[in-house]
Design a protein around this motif. Sequence first.
Motif, PDB file in Angstrom:
ATOM      1  N   ALA A  59      34.216  54.152  25.249  1.00 53.44           N
ATOM      2  CA  ALA A  59      35.580  53.853  25.697  1.00 53.44           C
ATOM      3  C   ALA A  59      35.606  52.410  26.193  1.00 53.44           C
ATOM      4  CB  ALA A  59      35.989  54.792  26.825  1.00 53.44           C
ATOM      5  N   ALA A  60      36.699  51.708  25.900  1.00 55.09           N
ATOM      6  CA  ALA A  60      36.822  50.325  26.374  1.00 55.09           C
ATOM      7  C   ALA A  60      38.219  50.074  26.899  1.00 55.09           C
ATOM      8  CB  ALA A  60      36.520  49.345  25.235  1.00 55.09           C
ATOM      9  N   ARG A  61      38.301  49.336  27.998  1.00 56.75           N
ATOM     10  CA  ARG A  61      39.605  48.848  28.471  1.00 56.75           C
ATOM     11  C   ARG A  61      39.518  47.334  28.580  1.00 56.75           C
ATOM     12  NH1 ARG A  61      41.056  49.866  34.396  1.00 56.75           N
ATOM     13  NH2 ARG A  61      40.448  47.719  34.667  1.00 56.75           N
ATOM     14  N   VAL A  62      40.485  46.624  28.012  1.00 55.09           N
ATOM     15  CA  VAL A  62      40.501  45.160  28.084  1.00 55.09           C
ATOM     16  C   VAL A  62      41.885  44.699  28.539  1.00 55.09           C
ATOM     17  CG1 VAL A  62      38.861  44.978  26.162  1.00 55.09           C
ATOM     18  CG2 VAL A  62      41.299  44.737  25.714  1.00 55.09           C
ATOM     19  N   THR A  63      41.945  43.465  29.010  1.00 49.29           N
ATOM     20  CA  THR A  63      43.233  42.857  29.339  1.00 49.29           C
ATOM     21  C   THR A  63      43.366  41.587  28.513  1.00 49.29           C
ATOM     22  OG1 THR A  63      42.887  43.664  31.559  1.00 49.29           O
ATOM     23  CG2 THR A  63      44.667  42.089  31.275  1.00 49.29           C
ATOM     24  N   MET A  64      44.522  41.411  27.877  1.00 47.51           N
ATOM     25  CA  MET A  64      44.726  40.234  27.027  1.00 47.51           C
ATOM     26  C   MET A  64      45.836  39.357  27.597  1.00 47.51           C
ATOM     27  SD  MET A  64      42.590  40.883  24.532  1.00 47.51           S
ATOM     28  CE  MET A  64      42.999  39.778  23.198  1.00 47.51           C
ATOM     29  N   SER A  65      45.690  38.061  27.367  1.00 43.52           N
ATOM     30  CA  SER A  65      46.730  37.135  27.802  1.00 43.52           C
ATOM     31  C   SER A  65      46.806  36.002  26.778  1.00 43.52           C
ATOM     32  CB  SER A  65      46.330  36.611  29.190  1.00 43.52           C
ATOM     33  OG  SER A  65      47.181  35.613  29.598  1.00 43.52           O
ATOM     34  N   ASP A  66      47.965  35.787  26.178  1.00 38.32           N
ATOM     35  CA  ASP A  66      48.154  34.758  25.150  1.00 38.32           C
ATOM     36  C   ASP A  66      47.108  34.830  24.040  1.00 38.32           C
ATOM     37  OD1 ASP A  66      50.343  33.766  26.479  1.00 38.32           O
ATOM     38  OD2 ASP A  66      49.118  32.438  27.728  1.00 38.32           O
ATOM     39  N   GLY A  67      46.817  36.023  23.569  1.00 40.26           N
ATOM     40  CA  GLY A  67      45.906  36.174  22.427  1.00 40.26           C
ATOM     41  C   GLY A  67      44.433  36.066  22.777  1.00 40.26           C
ATOM     42  N   ALA A  68      44.098  35.844  24.069  1.00 44.10           N
ATOM     43  CA  ALA A  68      42.681  35.776  24.468  1.00 44.10           C
ATOM     44  C   ALA A  68      42.432  36.841  25.535  1.00 44.10           C
ATOM     45  CB  ALA A  68      42.357  34.397  25.029  1.00 44.10           C
ATOM     46  N   PHE A  69      41.143  37.124  25.804  1.00 48.75           N
ATOM     47  CA  PHE A  69      40.853  38.047  26.901  1.00 48.75           C
ATOM     48  C   PHE A  69      41.336  37.418  28.198  1.00 48.75           C
ATOM     49  CE2 PHE A  69      37.297  39.621  24.057  1.00 48.75           C
ATOM     50  CZ  PHE A  69      37.903  40.852  23.800  1.00 48.75           C
ATOM     51  N   GLY A  70      41.926  38.220  29.087  1.00 51.94           N
ATOM     52  CA  GLY A  70      42.406  37.712  30.370  1.00 51.94           C
ATOM     53  C   GLY A  70      41.254  37.206  31.230  1.00 51.94           C
ATOM     54  N   SER A  71      41.585  36.475  32.304  1.00 51.32           N
ATOM     55  CA  SER A  71      40.512  35.813  33.053  1.00 51.32           C
ATOM     56  C   SER A  71      39.972  36.650  34.217  1.00 51.32           C
ATOM     57  CB  SER A  71      41.001  34.456  33.568  1.00 51.32           C
ATOM     58  OG  SER A  71      42.190  34.660  34.278  1.00 51.32           O
ATOM     59  N   ALA A  72      40.618  37.780  34.564  1.00 55.48           N
ATOM     60  CA  ALA A  72      40.130  38.567  35.711  1.00 55.48           C
ATOM     61  C   ALA A  72      39.136  39.630  35.247  1.00 55.48           C
ATOM     62  CB  ALA A  72      41.312  39.232  36.412  1.00 55.48           C
ATOM     63  N   PRO A  73      37.857  39.557  35.680  1.00 52.44           N
ATOM     64  CA  PRO A  73      36.837  40.495  35.180  1.00 52.44           C
ATOM     65  C   PRO A  73      37.167  41.957  35.431  1.00 52.44           C
ATOM     66  CG  PRO A  73      35.830  38.771  36.535  1.00 52.44           C
ATOM     67  CD  PRO A  73      37.315  38.585  36.633  1.00 52.44           C
ATOM     68  N   GLN A  74      37.968  42.236  36.492  1.00 50.06           N
ATOM     69  CA  GLN A  74      38.246  43.659  36.793  1.00 50.06           C
ATOM     70  C   GLN A  74      39.168  44.318  35.756  1.00 50.06           C
ATOM     71  OE1 GLN A  74      38.740  41.113  38.740  1.00 50.06           O
ATOM     72  NE2 GLN A  74      40.711  41.150  39.760  1.00 50.06           N
ATOM     73  N   GLY A  75      39.710  43.546  34.843  1.00 56.85           N
ATOM     74  CA  GLY A  75      40.562  44.109  33.789  1.00 56.85           C
ATOM     75  C   GLY A  75      39.768  44.727  32.644  1.00 56.85           C
ATOM     76  N   PHE A  76      38.447  44.763  32.762  1.00 51.11           N
ATOM     77  CA  PHE A  76      37.599  45.219  31.639  1.00 51.11           C
ATOM     78  C   PHE A  76      36.664  46.336  32.077  1.00 51.11           C
ATOM     79  CE2 PHE A  76      38.721  40.831  31.109  1.00 51.11           C
ATOM     80  CZ  PHE A  76      39.097  40.750  29.781  1.00 51.11           C
ATOM     81  N   LYS A  77      36.464  47.278  31.189  1.00 51.39           N
ATOM     82  CA  LYS A  77      35.459  48.321  31.419  1.00 51.39           C
ATOM     83  C   LYS A  77      34.977  48.830  30.066  1.00 51.39           C
ATOM     84  CE  LYS A  77      36.334  50.755  35.742  1.00 51.39           C
ATOM     85  NZ  LYS A  77      35.233  50.567  36.578  1.00 51.39           N
TER      86      LYS A  77
END
Length: 335
Positions: free
Chosen positions: A242-260
């Motif tokens: 399972a993966a959770r990511v955060t995207m912003s303007d087509g790139a991965f977002g900058s806050a590490p807590q947005g990912f698992k």
Amino acid sequence: MRRMPRFEYHAPASAGETASLLSEYGDAARLIAGGTDLLISMKQRLSTPEHLISLSSVTGLDAVDYDEKTGLRMGAAVTLASLTQSPPIKDKYPALEAAARKVGSVQVRNIATLGGNLCLDTRCWYYNQSDYWRQSRPPCHKTGGEVCHVVEGSKRCFAVYSGDTAPILMAMGAEVKLMSGGGERVISLGELFTGDGLRPNAVEPHEFLSEISVPPPAAGSGVAYVKLRLREEVDFPIMGVAARVTMSDGAFGSAPQGFKVVLNAVGSAPVEVEGAGEMLAGKAPEQAALEEVAQVARASVHPQANTAGTPEYRRMMVPVLVKHALTEAAAAASS
Ligand SMILES: Cc1cc2nc3c(=O)[nH]c(=O)nc-3n(C[C@H](O)[C@H](O)[C@H](O)COP(=O)(O)OP(=O)(O)OC[C@H]3O[C@@H](n4cnc5c(N)ncnc54)[C@H](O)[C@@H]3O)c2cc1C
Ligand code: SF4
């Protein structure tokens, strides 16, 4: 035909009544929800409780509620079939719906519950067998003996946790409520799992899992669960991610807590990949970033020869599935 061992059946109507029955019968009782796993274990004499306490008539335990501010709340006895048909889940948590659809078959999902899936016992080739089959070997740790048939000389059990809804719920930051006669406690879903093949979850004999809650989906986030199994219907996972990511303007977002990133069926509990957030935050969703997480994930697990797929194959598939899950989650976040 295998017969069931004798037991006394109780059907409490409320959470309070369930708690009193649990304190009255203690270790002699087992909770039963859908029974899709427990009843097989009982026929195989892996579990012979004198009392079965059913959760199917307990008021409110099958409810699903969504609130924009507080998120999703699901009763532990909601069936996986109704979970996949629930409008707020289909609308706000489509990856949870998809993961629930990957459990077993239609027939299984019609009676299997979310609570039972999270509290699923660990599995092993040498354990999930009839008592007749098991008599051909000395009992192992999980059946009260002193050996392990998978890892020679080991003092611990390596049976595998393979519930398909746990990794996605962990990735989404779920919490679980445990109730007893003494009150209730709320822990993160990750804390529910002990990592011990013998006793895989932290539910005490006088407690039951009553509710699972998930925060509202964060803006720009995407979640996915990919599962590898022998057949596309029925089978338990050979492994899953399972993966959770955060995207912003087509790139991965900058806050590490947005990912698992959470790996399934590679050990006695779901395994969260350490540092996935730091590795992905702020980077473009390109092969190099995904590969870094994939290789760390591969190094963090040591599957054993006790479920479908050889340990080498399962380990080799970890990076493949991690990249697949991250790519799907990134696509979901961008859509
Ligand atoms: C053919 C087949 C295929 C399957 N395939 C899959 C699969 O692909 N993926 C997968 O994840 N599972 C699979 N399963 C296993 C099982 O069906 C599911 O995990 C199911 O969700 C278990 O839920 P249940 O309500 O039937 O649990 P039960 O069998 O009722 O209970 C399972 C365990 O959880 C405990 N328990 C139940 N509810 C609670 C609670 N609220 N609080 C505390 N303890 C509780 C019980 O005491 C028991 O120990 C499969 C089973 C079969 C028979
Ligand atoms: S991993 Fe070892 S101890 Fe655990 S169930 Fe399998 S054989 Fe038994």
